[in-house]
Design an enzyme around this catalytic site. Structure first.
Site, PDB file in Angstrom:
ATOM      1  N   GLY A 118      55.052  18.972  52.011  1.00  0.00           N
ATOM      2  CA  GLY A 118      54.421  18.422  50.821  1.00  0.00           C
ATOM      3  C   GLY A 118      55.399  17.778  49.873  1.00  0.00           C
ATOM      4  O   GLY A 118      55.011  17.238  48.842  1.00  0.00           O
ATOM      5  N   THR A 119      56.682  17.791  50.227  1.00  0.00           N
ATOM      6  CA  THR A 119      57.722  17.269  49.340  1.00  0.00           C
ATOM      7  C   THR A 119      57.869  15.756  49.414  1.00  0.00           C
ATOM      8  O   THR A 119      58.524  15.162  48.567  1.00  0.00           O
ATOM      9  CB  THR A 119      59.072  17.902  49.703  1.00  0.00           C
ATOM     10  OG1 THR A 119      59.349  17.613  51.088  1.00  0.00           O
ATOM     11  CG2 THR A 119      59.037  19.410  49.520  1.00  0.00           C
ATOM     12  N   PHE A 177      56.808  26.762  50.260  1.00  0.00           N
ATOM     13  CA  PHE A 177      57.478  27.437  49.142  1.00  0.00           C
ATOM     14  C   PHE A 177      58.400  28.572  49.577  1.00  0.00           C
ATOM     15  O   PHE A 177      58.767  29.418  48.770  1.00  0.00           O
ATOM     16  CB  PHE A 177      56.465  27.956  48.126  1.00  0.00           C
ATOM     17  CG  PHE A 177      55.460  26.950  47.691  1.00  0.00           C
ATOM     18  CD1 PHE A 177      55.854  25.775  47.073  1.00  0.00           C
ATOM     19  CD2 PHE A 177      54.105  27.145  47.915  1.00  0.00           C
ATOM     20  CE1 PHE A 177      54.924  24.827  46.682  1.00  0.00           C
ATOM     21  CE2 PHE A 177      53.173  26.201  47.530  1.00  0.00           C
ATOM     22  CZ  PHE A 177      53.588  25.039  46.908  1.00  0.00           C
ATOM     23  N   GLY A 219      63.556  20.276  45.244  1.00  0.00           N
ATOM     24  CA  GLY A 219      62.330  21.044  45.355  1.00  0.00           C
ATOM     25  C   GLY A 219      62.307  22.297  44.507  1.00  0.00           C
ATOM     26  O   GLY A 219      61.236  22.795  44.163  1.00  0.00           O
ATOM     27  N   GLU A 220      63.479  22.836  44.147  1.00  0.00           N
ATOM     28  CA  GLU A 220      63.517  24.122  43.461  1.00  0.00           C
ATOM     29  C   GLU A 220      64.093  24.068  42.051  1.00  0.00           C
ATOM     30  O   GLU A 220      63.772  24.913  41.217  1.00  0.00           O
ATOM     31  CB  GLU A 220      64.307  25.113  44.328  1.00  0.00           C
ATOM     32  CG  GLU A 220      63.548  25.442  45.604  1.00  0.00           C
ATOM     33  CD  GLU A 220      64.379  26.147  46.653  1.00  0.00           C
ATOM     34  OE1 GLU A 220      64.219  27.366  46.814  1.00  0.00           O
ATOM     35  OE2 GLU A 220      65.168  25.469  47.332  1.00  0.00           O
ATOM     36  N   GLY A 278      69.102  18.485  46.717  1.00  0.00           N
ATOM     37  CA  GLY A 278      67.742  19.000  46.776  1.00  0.00           C
ATOM     38  C   GLY A 278      67.102  19.054  45.406  1.00  0.00           C
ATOM     39  O   GLY A 278      67.757  19.354  44.412  1.00  0.00           O
ATOM     40  N   THR A 296      57.906  10.529  44.463  1.00  0.00           N
ATOM     41  CA  THR A 296      57.750  11.900  44.950  1.00  0.00           C
ATOM     42  C   THR A 296      58.765  12.847  44.312  1.00  0.00           C
ATOM     43  O   THR A 296      58.492  14.042  44.163  1.00  0.00           O
ATOM     44  CB  THR A 296      57.874  11.949  46.478  1.00  0.00           C
ATOM     45  OG1 THR A 296      59.080  11.291  46.882  1.00  0.00           O
ATOM     46  CG2 THR A 296      56.688  11.264  47.134  1.00  0.00           C
TER      47      THR A 296
END
Length: 711
Positions: free
Chosen positions: A471-472, A245, A668-669, A666, A599
């Protein structure tokens, strides 16, 4: 998710189809080894001793009694630790001096590392560390973060501290509708499932570190600089990482372990406890943000000001760039933004999922909601009317800006058209019901990376890249990308990651990891296919091709590239108890090419859950007297758990970019951006009360009951 999966898939390709994680079985059966799991012959264990004062100096350390305890082999502190080099600029700028442990007797905050006790077992090390007596000269400290703090100043971080165009005051004065509000967000902590851990081993002048990090290349560079080593003599491995993170860069455990291993000439492992992570793993700074908006009667912005103040430590400047989100989302004739920091006697903050965008979007998107109310315009319509044609600050064209599609598709799916805009009208028994929305954006950057792809005689292929899967699902995504680039089934591709020996590669950060790595893998695989077409039999050692995307990445700098999204939330509020429950959430995103829908959806949902947690639960509270946390653990620091998380849906719209050879953005955020604002806006719609401070805990709901604002 059927529609999104269908849209993402290219006929005959692996990418775009859902795949379970290639390492999933290893993880659930315990085969996967993490940084603190791997065995080493002769391993010793280090335990950190942290300061118990918030500011001052170390007067003395009573090491003799501890060195006499069973199993203890050494105590490192500022008097005997190896000297480090800190005057350098690394991959992400100047180093945080916290990492340069045991270099002096100064204590700049509570929880500063003052010693490392090394013993034969972790139990012996911990017992001895807790017995170590440290004498201090205590000095007055300041941990009081306020908007009016006299030491506030502007600092350029990874973006300019201040941007300005147009006459702000004149445009505000001429506006038909003005919103002038202040929002606050608290100190927040990322506590990944796997605590920070590192094991160091020296072989002559060569150093090996097994670590839990977000980028082996990054750690190699920092350790080489700190210890004055040739980077070629440093190897860092991090095959499996249990979450990051933003927190898992170069931290105290790596440096302390390397120091101890150098002194003792044997492997040393250092693992942080959960409580130590609250001092040594970084966190998201609290913010105070002032938003001023001026608009015509039809809601079109003429003035926009977003000013954000965050804290930093007294030893290193870190900026939480919350005003940065306004530089992308909305334009105005007068457009001013500023990020300022206040140095306090506290640990240095760091990157935390969507740094800047997460707290910044709460303030900006809540203010847009207040403007919509004042103008009498639907919140979605207001956002659509203020869609910019170019970057409001950069002036660059957008490579693609599909926020409109996200808002419209989300409104359709959520049933927004049936919403009565008046607050406080819908009820379900004792619950007041409301709905809210917010927009989201996050940069879609890329950084140079290298990769190698090897064709083996048995018809299989091995991909090597110093990527980090925190973990992504990056390892799985790269498997799919490589299979498509090579034109073979996924079971013929093996992806090896997390080893600096594979060459330099981008870190897992800024939602740039998979995008950057996939680019390098695709380039290497394409060249390998060309070579195989001309080659005869493959030799026993195989045929290997290495790529380097430095030149290719630089060619994309002429346009702004972002992921976008629209967040929707429905909440229920009990004004008698102050309880707020999120009943449902929907996120629609424009995030480029979706490699693995399975995922990807997990990443979107994880961000949205974090948004719920941010809106309603997370708040690290500091005791002014001690300078430390009240409850620095997962019992005292509240996060959303199963009972707090409702039905959440995440989907995406087509988001092609014909100029982008990879097409991946991306994800993830982007999922957390705007999520807290959507919840807060829904709470206003349910109750008619604006909550401008997070989290919206029951006490704040009760205090604000009957009022119009909880500031």
């Amino acid at each position: 998710m059927t529609t999104a999966t269908t849209r993402s898939r290219t006929a005959g390709s692996a990418a775009g189809t859902p795949h379970t994680r290639v390492e999933g079985r290893d993880k659930v059966t315990g085969v996967a080894r993490y940084a603190a799991d791997l065995p080493f012959d002769g391993l010793a264990h280090g335990w950190l001793v942290l300061s118990t004062i918030a500011r001052g100096r170390i007067r003395a350390i009573d090491t003799a009694p501890v060195l006499a305890m069973p199993g203890v082999v050494a105590v490192l502190d500022h008097r005997n630790a190896p000297r480090l080099t800190t005057d350098y600029v690394g991959l992400l700028g100047k180093p945080d001096p916290t990492c340069a442990v045991f270099q002096h007797d100064r204590v700049p905050y509570l929880g500063w590392p003052v010693a490392l006790v090394v013993a034969e077992t972790p139990e012996q090390a911990r017992e001895a560390a807790e017995a170590l007596v440290v004498h201090y000269e205590q000095q007055p400290h300041d941990v009081d973060f306020t908007a009016e703090h006299p030491d506030a100043r502007a600092v350029d971080g990874h973006m300019p501290a201040v941007t300005a165009k147009g006459d702000l005051e004149a445009r505000l004065a001429a506006s038909a509708v003005v919103v002038d509000v202040e929002y606050t967000t608290p100190e927040e902590h990322h506590n990944p499932m796997e605590p920070h851990a590192a094991t160091a081993r020296w072989d002559g002048d060569r150093l090996e570190v097994v670590d839990s990090n977000q980028g082996a290349t990054w750690v190699v560079g920092e350790l080489a600089n700190l210890f004055s080593l040739d980077p070629a003599s440093v190897r860092v491995r991090s095959e499996h990482v249990g979450g990051g993170f933003g927190s898992k860069g170069v931290r105290v455990p790596q440096v302390a372990a390397v120091m101890a291993a150098k002194v003792l000439r044997r492997p040393v492992r250092v693992v942080l406890t959960r409580r130590q992570m609250f001092s040594l793993a970084g966190y998201r700074s609290p913010t105070v943000q002032r938003i001023r908006l001026g608009a015509d009667a039809d809601g079109r912005l003429r003035a926009l000001e977003h000013r954000s103040q965050s804290l930093t430590s007294t030893v290193h400047d870190f900026v939480e760039p919350s005003a940065g989100v306004a530089r992308v989302m909305y334009d105005a004739d007068a457009h001013h933004t500023a990020n300022r920091v206040v140095p306090l006697d506290m640990p240095t903050p760091t990157w935390m999922r969507a740094p800047g965008e997460a707290p910044g979007s709460f303030a900006l998107e809540a203010a847009l909601d207040e403007l919509a109310e004042k103008c009498g315009i639907d919140p979605i319509e207001l956002r659509l009317r203020n869609e910019p044609e170019r970057g409001p600050v950069s002036g660059l064209p957008f490579a693609g800006r599909n926020l409109r599609a996200c808002l419209l598709e989300g409104a359709r799916r959520f049933g927004w058209a049936d919403r009565d805009p008046r607050p406080g009208l819908r009820r379900d028994g004792r619950w007041l019901l409301g709905t809210g929305t917010a927009a989201a954006s996050f940069p879609a950057g890329a950084a140079p990376s290298t990769a190698t792809v090897t064709a083996l005689a048995d018809g299989t292929f091995t991909v090597r890249i110093a990527a980090a899967d925190i973990g992504t699902g990056a390892r799985t995504a790269l498997t799919l990308v490589a299979a498509d680039a090579l034109g073979v089934p996924t079971d013929r591709v093996r992806v090896r990651i997390g080893d600096s020996a594979f060459g330099p590669a981008m870190i897992a950060g800024g939602s740039m990891g998979t995008r950057s790595w996939a680019w390098a893998v695709t380039a290497a695989a394409g060249e390998l296919r060309e070579r195989l077409a001309l080659a005869g039999d493959i030799p026993p050692e195989g045929i290997t091709v290495r790529s380097d995307t430095t030149a290719a990445v630089a060619a994309l700098a002429q346009k702004e590239r972002h992921s976008f999204g629209a967040q929707f939330a429905e909440v229920a509020v009990d004004t008698a108890t102050g309880e707020v429950r999120v009943r449902r959430m929907l996120g629609i995103f424009a995030a480029g090419r979706i490699v693995n829908p399975l995922t990807a959806r997990g990443q979107f949902l994880g961000g949205m859950v974090w948004g719920i947690s941010m809106a309603l639960h997370e708040e690290a509270v500091r005791d002014r007297a001690s300078g430390g946390h009240v409850g620095p653990d997962l019992a005292g620091y509240h996060v959303a758990t199963n009972a707090d998380v409702p039905l959440i849906e995440a989907d995406w719209v087509p988001d092609p970019d014909p100029d982008d050879p990879v097409g991946i953005k991306g994800i993830g955020e982007i999922g957390i951006v705007g999520a807290a604002a959507a919840v807060a806006n829904a709470v206003w719609h349910a109750t008619g009360v604006r909550h401008r401070s997070l989290p919206i805990r029951p006490s704040r709901v009760l205090t604000a009951a009957g009022g119009a604002v909880d500031a």
